[in-house]
Motif scaffolding. Structure first.
Motif, PDB file in Angstrom:
ATOM      1  N   HIS A  21      -1.258  58.367  17.689  1.00 10.09           N
ATOM      2  CA  HIS A  21      -0.278  58.126  18.916  1.00 10.09           C
ATOM      3  C   HIS A  21      -0.332  56.584  19.243  1.00 10.09           C
ATOM      4  O   HIS A  21      -1.414  56.288  19.504  1.00 10.09           O
ATOM      5  CB  HIS A  21      -0.675  59.012  20.119  1.00 10.09           C
ATOM      6  CG  HIS A  21       0.296  58.687  21.282  1.00 10.09           C
ATOM      7  ND1 HIS A  21       1.680  59.243  21.225  1.00 10.09           N
ATOM      8  CD2 HIS A  21       0.106  57.946  22.376  1.00 10.09           C
ATOM      9  CE1 HIS A  21       2.294  58.741  22.420  1.00 10.09           C
ATOM     10  NE2 HIS A  21       1.396  58.140  23.069  1.00 10.09           N
ATOM     11  N   GLN A  34      -5.569  69.152  14.059  1.00 10.88           N
ATOM     12  CA  GLN A  34      -4.222  68.710  14.107  1.00 10.88           C
ATOM     13  C   GLN A  34      -3.563  68.035  15.408  1.00 10.88           C
ATOM     14  O   GLN A  34      -3.084  67.092  15.524  1.00 10.88           O
ATOM     15  CB  GLN A  34      -3.036  69.797  13.806  1.00 10.88           C
ATOM     16  CG  GLN A  34      -3.220  70.245  12.552  1.00 10.88           C
ATOM     17  CD  GLN A  34      -3.237  69.228  11.233  1.00 10.88           C
ATOM     18  OE1 GLN A  34      -2.362  68.276  11.042  1.00 10.88           O
ATOM     19  NE2 GLN A  34      -4.396  68.951  10.672  1.00 10.88           N
ATOM     20  N   THR A  35      -4.381  68.403  16.261  1.00 15.03           N
ATOM     21  CA  THR A  35      -4.153  67.987  17.752  1.00 15.03           C
ATOM     22  C   THR A  35      -4.957  66.449  17.795  1.00 15.03           C
ATOM     23  O   THR A  35      -4.392  65.459  18.263  1.00 15.03           O
ATOM     24  CB  THR A  35      -4.862  68.708  18.917  1.00 15.03           C
ATOM     25  OG1 THR A  35      -3.993  70.077  18.912  1.00 15.03           O
ATOM     26  CG2 THR A  35      -4.684  68.097  20.040  1.00 15.03           C
ATOM     27  N   TRP A  36      -5.987  66.352  17.307  1.00 16.63           N
ATOM     28  CA  TRP A  36      -6.693  65.177  17.254  1.00 16.63           C
ATOM     29  C   TRP A  36      -6.227  64.387  16.497  1.00 16.63           C
ATOM     30  O   TRP A  36      -6.420  62.941  16.736  1.00 16.63           O
ATOM     31  CB  TRP A  36      -8.404  65.359  17.081  1.00 16.63           C
ATOM     32  CG  TRP A  36      -9.009  65.753  18.552  1.00 16.63           C
ATOM     33  CD1 TRP A  36      -9.581  67.046  18.596  1.00 16.63           C
ATOM     34  CD2 TRP A  36      -9.263  65.004  19.394  1.00 16.63           C
ATOM     35  NE1 TRP A  36     -10.092  67.018  19.758  1.00 16.63           N
ATOM     36  CE2 TRP A  36     -10.026  65.796  20.470  1.00 16.63           C
ATOM     37  CE3 TRP A  36      -9.105  63.712  19.915  1.00 16.63           C
ATOM     38  CZ2 TRP A  36     -10.399  65.140  21.729  1.00 16.63           C
ATOM     39  CZ3 TRP A  36      -9.414  63.129  21.021  1.00 16.63           C
ATOM     40  CH2 TRP A  36      -9.985  64.005  21.986  1.00 16.63           C
ATOM     41  N   ARG A  37      -5.710  64.873  15.218  1.00 18.00           N
ATOM     42  CA  ARG A  37      -4.978  63.861  14.336  1.00 18.00           C
ATOM     43  C   ARG A  37      -3.766  63.185  15.084  1.00 18.00           C
ATOM     44  O   ARG A  37      -3.703  62.002  15.161  1.00 18.00           O
ATOM     45  CB  ARG A  37      -4.362  64.640  13.252  1.00 18.00           C
ATOM     46  CG  ARG A  37      -3.772  63.800  12.126  1.00 18.00           C
ATOM     47  CD  ARG A  37      -2.838  64.566  11.461  1.00 18.00           C
ATOM     48  NE  ARG A  37      -1.787  65.300  12.186  1.00 18.00           N
ATOM     49  CZ  ARG A  37      -0.933  66.316  11.940  1.00 18.00           C
ATOM     50  NH1 ARG A  37      -0.769  66.686  10.612  1.00 18.00           N
ATOM     51  NH2 ARG A  37       0.105  66.554  12.625  1.00 18.00           N
ATOM     52  N   ASP A  38      -3.098  64.027  15.676  1.00 19.26           N
ATOM     53  CA  ASP A  38      -1.870  63.346  16.694  1.00 19.26           C
ATOM     54  C   ASP A  38      -2.342  62.542  17.697  1.00 19.26           C
ATOM     55  O   ASP A  38      -1.833  61.461  17.916  1.00 19.26           O
ATOM     56  CB  ASP A  38      -0.972  64.463  17.039  1.00 19.26           C
ATOM     57  CG  ASP A  38      -0.333  65.424  15.986  1.00 19.26           C
ATOM     58  OD1 ASP A  38      -0.481  64.742  14.740  1.00 19.26           O
ATOM     59  OD2 ASP A  38      -0.183  66.348  16.250  1.00 19.26           O
ATOM     60  N   VAL A  39      -3.387  62.830  18.398  1.00 22.12           N
ATOM     61  CA  VAL A  39      -3.918  61.882  19.189  1.00 22.12           C
ATOM     62  C   VAL A  39      -4.317  60.373  18.576  1.00 22.12           C
ATOM     63  O   VAL A  39      -4.027  59.408  19.207  1.00 22.12           O
ATOM     64  CB  VAL A  39      -5.204  62.558  20.069  1.00 22.12           C
ATOM     65  CG1 VAL A  39      -5.906  61.366  20.891  1.00 22.12           C
ATOM     66  CG2 VAL A  39      -4.633  63.683  20.835  1.00 22.12           C
ATOM     67  N   CYS A  68      -8.871  65.564   9.038  1.00 27.30           N
ATOM     68  CA  CYS A  68      -8.681  66.380  10.017  1.00 27.30           C
ATOM     69  C   CYS A  68      -8.452  67.853   9.187  1.00 27.30           C
ATOM     70  O   CYS A  68      -7.518  67.931   8.383  1.00 27.30           O
ATOM     71  CB  CYS A  68      -7.897  66.344  11.181  1.00 27.30           C
ATOM     72  SG  CYS A  68      -8.560  64.875  12.514  1.00 27.30           S
ATOM     73  N   GLU A  78      -5.697  73.842  14.774  1.00 27.19           N
ATOM     74  CA  GLU A  78      -5.256  73.431  15.987  1.00 27.19           C
ATOM     75  C   GLU A  78      -6.175  72.337  16.602  1.00 27.19           C
ATOM     76  O   GLU A  78      -5.557  71.322  16.966  1.00 27.19           O
ATOM     77  CB  GLU A  78      -5.270  74.512  17.140  1.00 27.19           C
ATOM     78  CG  GLU A  78      -4.652  73.960  18.497  1.00 27.19           C
ATOM     79  CD  GLU A  78      -4.335  75.184  19.622  1.00 27.19           C
ATOM     80  OE1 GLU A  78      -3.702  74.898  20.668  1.00 27.19           O
ATOM     81  OE2 GLU A  78      -4.980  76.151  19.290  1.00 27.19           O
ATOM     82  N   TRP A  79      -7.407  72.409  16.596  1.00 28.17           N
ATOM     83  CA  TRP A  79      -8.031  71.173  16.876  1.00 28.17           C
ATOM     84  C   TRP A  79      -8.011  70.085  15.986  1.00 28.17           C
ATOM     85  O   TRP A  79      -7.767  68.986  16.462  1.00 28.17           O
ATOM     86  CB  TRP A  79      -9.522  71.564  16.698  1.00 28.17           C
ATOM     87  CG  TRP A  79     -10.855  70.735  17.106  1.00 28.17           C
ATOM     88  CD1 TRP A  79     -11.087  69.561  16.260  1.00 28.17           C
ATOM     89  CD2 TRP A  79     -11.279  70.430  18.175  1.00 28.17           C
ATOM     90  NE1 TRP A  79     -11.975  68.918  16.940  1.00 28.17           N
ATOM     91  CE2 TRP A  79     -12.108  69.322  18.259  1.00 28.17           C
ATOM     92  CE3 TRP A  79     -11.359  71.093  19.527  1.00 28.17           C
ATOM     93  CZ2 TRP A  79     -12.942  68.930  19.339  1.00 28.17           C
ATOM     94  CZ3 TRP A  79     -12.090  70.796  20.574  1.00 28.17           C
ATOM     95  CH2 TRP A  79     -12.971  69.519  20.538  1.00 28.17           C
TER      96      TRP A  79
END
Length: 344
Positions: free
Chosen positions: A104, A96-101, A89, A93-94
């Protein structure tokens, strides 16, 4: 040929020149092989250097969320594939957000036995795509497109694999005997304070992923490791089609060493011992470079002799995170890979 993914469906990039030709500004085509945190570290570094990047990932995990999905649904274990996608990723912001999703994990309330407990969201997403599309590679491509992953992720085989190993144990009274341990998670733990004598894949003639074989054939560089030596690195050398592809490719080959030698799987082994194990399982396979941190190799002369047995020269570089932790630093590792690429 590696593919560049983004928010839109994947589009092939133009074919790059073959290894050894004049490239100009074309990025090198790189295949990184392994699994788990080791492969994630390598990918986090390599995505800073090239968009022509393919991860070929082990599919033998049988623990945790991946193991449950494998047993209940009969699918490839998605965990290492998910980690590889997350590592690709972008630092946006795109991305890192999807990485965290993807990373999770659900956690049930205390004293509640929940069906989603410890499942990673990314595992469920990948398996959903597999069931909808009926194709593991296509499912990973769509997951990569959603994440904006800078490269492609492929399984090493098209069926789930089981790793089985013989572990030398000491019985009461001091007698030694070999015990056969089946399963990646059990084998990793069984190696603590013992010695892993032999490992093998079941089935031993499993079909390799066709797209992975093609990526290896067309690559400029193939990088094996770092990672758990017996359960993430060696499996690539034990699958016949994959080992043959590694031997045939005209790509240059790098073997990246771990930062910690004495692990649960490799108790009592030196850095030179790690190289000897590689030569034992694939005596016909030669490497161009062995990359290692100077603080981890022990006896340098012995290590260089073992590397020469693989046909490789040793490149030393401080690639760990500051503070002495056995974790590769993406920027330092990227610098080491860049210097190796440029030197060739």
């Amino acid at each position: 040929m590696a593919l560049l993914t983004g928010p839109l469906p994947r589009v092939p990039l133009p074919q790059t020149d073959r290894p050894g030709s004049v490239r100009g500004q074309n990025p090198p085509s790189v295949v990184a092989m392994g699994g788990g945190h080791g492969l994630s570290a390598s990918l986090a570094a390599l995505r800073l250097l090239t968009t022509e990047l393919t991860a070929v990932v082990t599919v033998a995990d049988d623990g945790g969320s991946s193991g449950r999905l494998r047993r209940e649904l009969g699918v490839l274990p998605p965990g290492d594939l998910r980690m590889a996608l997350a590592s690709l990723c972008d630092d946006t912001e795109w991305g890192q957000t999807w990485r965290d999703v993807m990373q999770h994990r659900f956690k049930s309330l205390d004293n509640v036995e929940g069906s989603l407990d410890n499942h990673a969201v990314g595992n469920l997403l990948i398996v959903t795509l597999w069931e909808l599309l009926g194709d593991p590679v296509a499912g990973l491509q769509w997951a990569g497109a959603l994440l904006g992953a800078r490269g492609q992720v492929l399984p090493m085989a098209t069926v789930p694999l089981t790793i089985e190993g013989d572990v030398l144990t000491e019985e009461p009274g001091g007698r030694l005997r070999n015990v056969t341990i089946s399963g990646q998670s059990r084998l990793a733990e069984a190696g603590r304070n013992t010695h892993v004598n032999d490992v093998r894949l079941i089935p031993d003639d499993a079909p390799a992923c066709t797209e992975a074989l093609q990526a290896i054939e067309e690559a400029d560089w193939v990088i094996l490791g770092p990672g758990s030596w017996y359960t993430s690195v060696l499996p690539h050398l034990m699958l016949p089609e994959l080992r043959d592809a590694l031997c045939r490719t005209r790509a240059r080959r790098i073997l990246t060493m771990n930062l910690a030698m004495d692990t649960n799987e490799t108790s009592g082994m030196t850095a030179a011992d790690h190289l000897s194990v590689v030569q034992r399982y694939a005596p016909e396979l030669k490497f161009d470079v062995v990359l290692a941190d100077p603080d981890t190799i022990g006896d340098r002369g012995r290590f260089e002799t073992a590397a020469a047995g693989l046909g490789a020269r040793v490149v030393l570089g401080r690639v760990g995170t500051p503070g002495g932790h056995a974790v590769h630093d993406p920027l330092r590792l990227a610098t080491a890979y860049h210097d190796i690429f440029a030197g060739q």
